[in-house]
Design a protein around this motif. Sequence first.
Motif, PDB file in Angstrom:
ATOM      1  N   ALA A  26      23.715  26.223  31.502  1.00  0.00           N
ATOM      2  CA  ALA A  26      22.897  25.277  30.732  1.00  0.00           C
ATOM      3  C   ALA A  26      21.414  25.503  31.011  1.00  0.00           C
ATOM      4  O   ALA A  26      20.581  25.466  30.096  1.00  0.00           O
ATOM      5  CB  ALA A  26      23.294  23.835  31.062  1.00  0.00           C
ATOM      6  N   ASN A  27      21.087  25.749  32.277  1.00  0.00           N
ATOM      7  CA  ASN A  27      19.705  26.049  32.648  1.00  0.00           C
ATOM      8  C   ASN A  27      19.239  27.350  32.000  1.00  0.00           C
ATOM      9  O   ASN A  27      18.113  27.466  31.522  1.00  0.00           O
ATOM     10  CB  ASN A  27      19.600  26.170  34.171  1.00  0.00           C
ATOM     11  N   HIS A  32      15.749  30.764  29.092  1.00  0.00           N
ATOM     12  CA  HIS A  32      15.569  32.116  28.552  1.00  0.00           C
ATOM     13  C   HIS A  32      14.630  32.139  27.346  1.00  0.00           C
ATOM     14  O   HIS A  32      14.169  33.194  26.940  1.00  0.00           O
ATOM     15  CB  HIS A  32      16.920  32.757  28.207  1.00  0.00           C
ATOM     16  N   GLN A  33      14.330  30.962  26.813  1.00  0.00           N
ATOM     17  CA  GLN A  33      13.344  30.889  25.738  1.00  0.00           C
ATOM     18  C   GLN A  33      11.914  30.958  26.286  1.00  0.00           C
ATOM     19  O   GLN A  33      10.986  31.290  25.555  1.00  0.00           O
ATOM     20  CB  GLN A  33      13.525  29.579  24.947  1.00  0.00           C
ATOM     21  N   ARG A  34      11.762  30.654  27.580  1.00  0.00           N
ATOM     22  CA  ARG A  34      10.432  30.629  28.193  1.00  0.00           C
ATOM     23  C   ARG A  34      10.121  31.863  29.029  1.00  0.00           C
ATOM     24  O   ARG A  34       8.955  32.190  29.263  1.00  0.00           O
ATOM     25  CB  ARG A  34      10.308  29.389  29.093  1.00  0.00           C
ATOM     26  N   ARG A  79      16.740  37.910  23.248  1.00  0.00           N
ATOM     27  CA  ARG A  79      15.862  37.358  24.275  1.00  0.00           C
ATOM     28  C   ARG A  79      16.465  37.531  25.671  1.00  0.00           C
ATOM     29  O   ARG A  79      16.074  36.838  26.606  1.00  0.00           O
ATOM     30  CB  ARG A  79      15.585  35.879  24.006  1.00  0.00           C
ATOM     31  N   ALA A  80      17.435  38.434  25.803  1.00  0.00           N
ATOM     32  CA  ALA A  80      18.103  38.612  27.088  1.00  0.00           C
ATOM     33  C   ALA A  80      18.406  40.084  27.313  1.00  0.00           C
ATOM     34  O   ALA A  80      18.734  40.813  26.375  1.00  0.00           O
ATOM     35  CB  ALA A  80      19.400  37.798  27.125  1.00  0.00           C
ATOM     36  N   THR A  81      18.286  40.516  28.570  1.00  0.00           N
ATOM     37  CA  THR A  81      18.642  41.878  28.967  1.00  0.00           C
ATOM     38  C   THR A  81      19.846  41.788  29.894  1.00  0.00           C
ATOM     39  O   THR A  81      19.740  41.286  31.017  1.00  0.00           O
ATOM     40  CB  THR A  81      17.471  42.563  29.695  1.00  0.00           C
ATOM     41  N   PHE A  82      20.998  42.260  29.423  1.00  0.00           N
ATOM     42  CA  PHE A  82      22.224  42.275  30.229  1.00  0.00           C
ATOM     43  C   PHE A  82      22.381  43.660  30.859  1.00  0.00           C
ATOM     44  O   PHE A  82      22.210  44.671  30.181  1.00  0.00           O
ATOM     45  CB  PHE A  82      23.445  41.975  29.352  1.00  0.00           C
ATOM     46  N   TYR A  83      22.727  43.698  32.148  1.00  0.00           N
ATOM     47  CA  TYR A  83      22.903  45.018  32.762  1.00  0.00           C
ATOM     48  C   TYR A  83      24.001  44.997  33.817  1.00  0.00           C
ATOM     49  O   TYR A  83      24.269  43.974  34.456  1.00  0.00           O
ATOM     50  CB  TYR A  83      21.593  45.532  33.356  1.00  0.00           C
ATOM     51  N   LEU A  84      24.646  46.172  33.962  1.00  0.00           N
ATOM     52  CA  LEU A  84      25.732  46.345  34.919  1.00  0.00           C
ATOM     53  C   LEU A  84      25.158  46.841  36.242  1.00  0.00           C
ATOM     54  O   LEU A  84      24.577  47.928  36.320  1.00  0.00           O
ATOM     55  CB  LEU A  84      26.757  47.332  34.367  1.00  0.00           C
ATOM     56  N   GLN A  85      25.352  46.056  37.275  1.00  0.00           N
ATOM     57  CA  GLN A  85      24.745  46.327  38.583  1.00  0.00           C
ATOM     58  C   GLN A  85      25.110  47.708  39.126  1.00  0.00           C
ATOM     59  O   GLN A  85      24.242  48.443  39.608  1.00  0.00           O
ATOM     60  CB  GLN A  85      25.199  45.234  39.558  1.00  0.00           C
ATOM     61  N   SER A  86      26.382  48.095  39.049  1.00  0.00           N
ATOM     62  CA  SER A  86      26.814  49.358  39.649  1.00  0.00           C
ATOM     63  C   SER A  86      26.279  50.582  38.924  1.00  0.00           C
ATOM     64  O   SER A  86      26.342  51.694  39.458  1.00  0.00           O
ATOM     65  CB  SER A  86      28.344  49.433  39.694  1.00  0.00           C
ATOM     66  N   ALA A  87      25.748  50.396  37.712  1.00  0.00           N
ATOM     67  CA  ALA A  87      25.204  51.519  36.948  1.00  0.00           C
ATOM     68  C   ALA A  87      23.753  51.804  37.313  1.00  0.00           C
ATOM     69  O   ALA A  87      23.123  52.691  36.725  1.00  0.00           O
ATOM     70  CB  ALA A  87      25.320  51.242  35.446  1.00  0.00           C
TER      71      ALA A  87
END
Length: 352
Positions: A26-27, A32-34, A79-87
């Motif tokens: 929820a947070n 993520h808009q700010r 508005r978001a960057t998703f990434y895989l930690q092990s990569a």
Amino acid sequence: MSAARMLTGDRPTGRLHLGHYVGSIANRVKLHQRYESFFIIADLHMLTTRNSREDIEQVSRNAREMVTDILAAGVEPDRATFYLQSAIPEVGDLNTLFQNLVTVPRLERVPSLKEMSRDAGKEEMPYGLLGYPVLQAADILCVKGQVVPVGKDNAAHVEVTREIARRFNHLYGEVFPVPEMIMSETPTLVGTDGAGKMSKSRGNAIALSDDAATVRRKVMRMYTDPNRVRADVPGTVEGNPVFAYLDVFHTDRAKVEELKARYRAGRVGDVEVKEDLAAALNRFLDPVRERRARFEGQPGLVDELIVEGTERTRAEVRRTLVEVRRAMGLTSAYTQVRRRAERYRKAVGTPA
């Protein structure tokens, strides 16, 4: 950086649930808009408690499910960057450097680590789990995260990050921001069994992806007041999971207060209260289900978001690591050795 950065994320152990939503998602949806937002798929953290071949083989599927849940909850993909930690192996390099900036006794004081080890059925704490907060510091600081939305359980971890950032800056110069924690309004959500916080491993969770019938079935099985054997027996509201959920998810506050008063007076049965809760939860989840269906209707989209985000994040981390090594003097150390080697080669006539 054009805007302050937020770093947040989860371990890819399965679909997310209502406890994740109130504790952090929820947070994230609001924040993520700010902020320029990075969402980590923390599969290396998963290995601290779940590291079988079978667990690892599920990472790609669980990562896809997890990102879909976050998008369904209201995070906008652009508005978001998703990434895989092990990569991003450079995160491991930063973790190694940070290990020398914190002591074992300090890590042993992080209260949630023993609980995580116990929940995972570990007789002794693995080295990697003890170092969990250090790797988390590398996650946050590798992209120079300035804001971290956290639930109560994770606050002590992020405090270690803050200490490491300050220690590094003191020793080697100002490189890292000291990240700010933004606490969720509802730090934890009790499980449907009333025996502890909501958790997939305990089987007491309502998933964000559950359909309406599944939600109703789980609600009707929820733990309530064990001393209340009939509807006309006055019941206890405090500590009652059904009312804890009503307080969070029911939008009609007057209705909730009316149910509480009737429950305390023995003028309403558990079934009626649970029916009200099931309806409230399904009203809350309906738009989440609609968004999920939209993303699931575009096969490969979520995978593309993860790949794009991972490539972008790795470029950021590489820049950070260059800056870190330069600040510590590690770059100049090898440069000096290489120059002496080059002079030696010239002196003895060895080809470069």
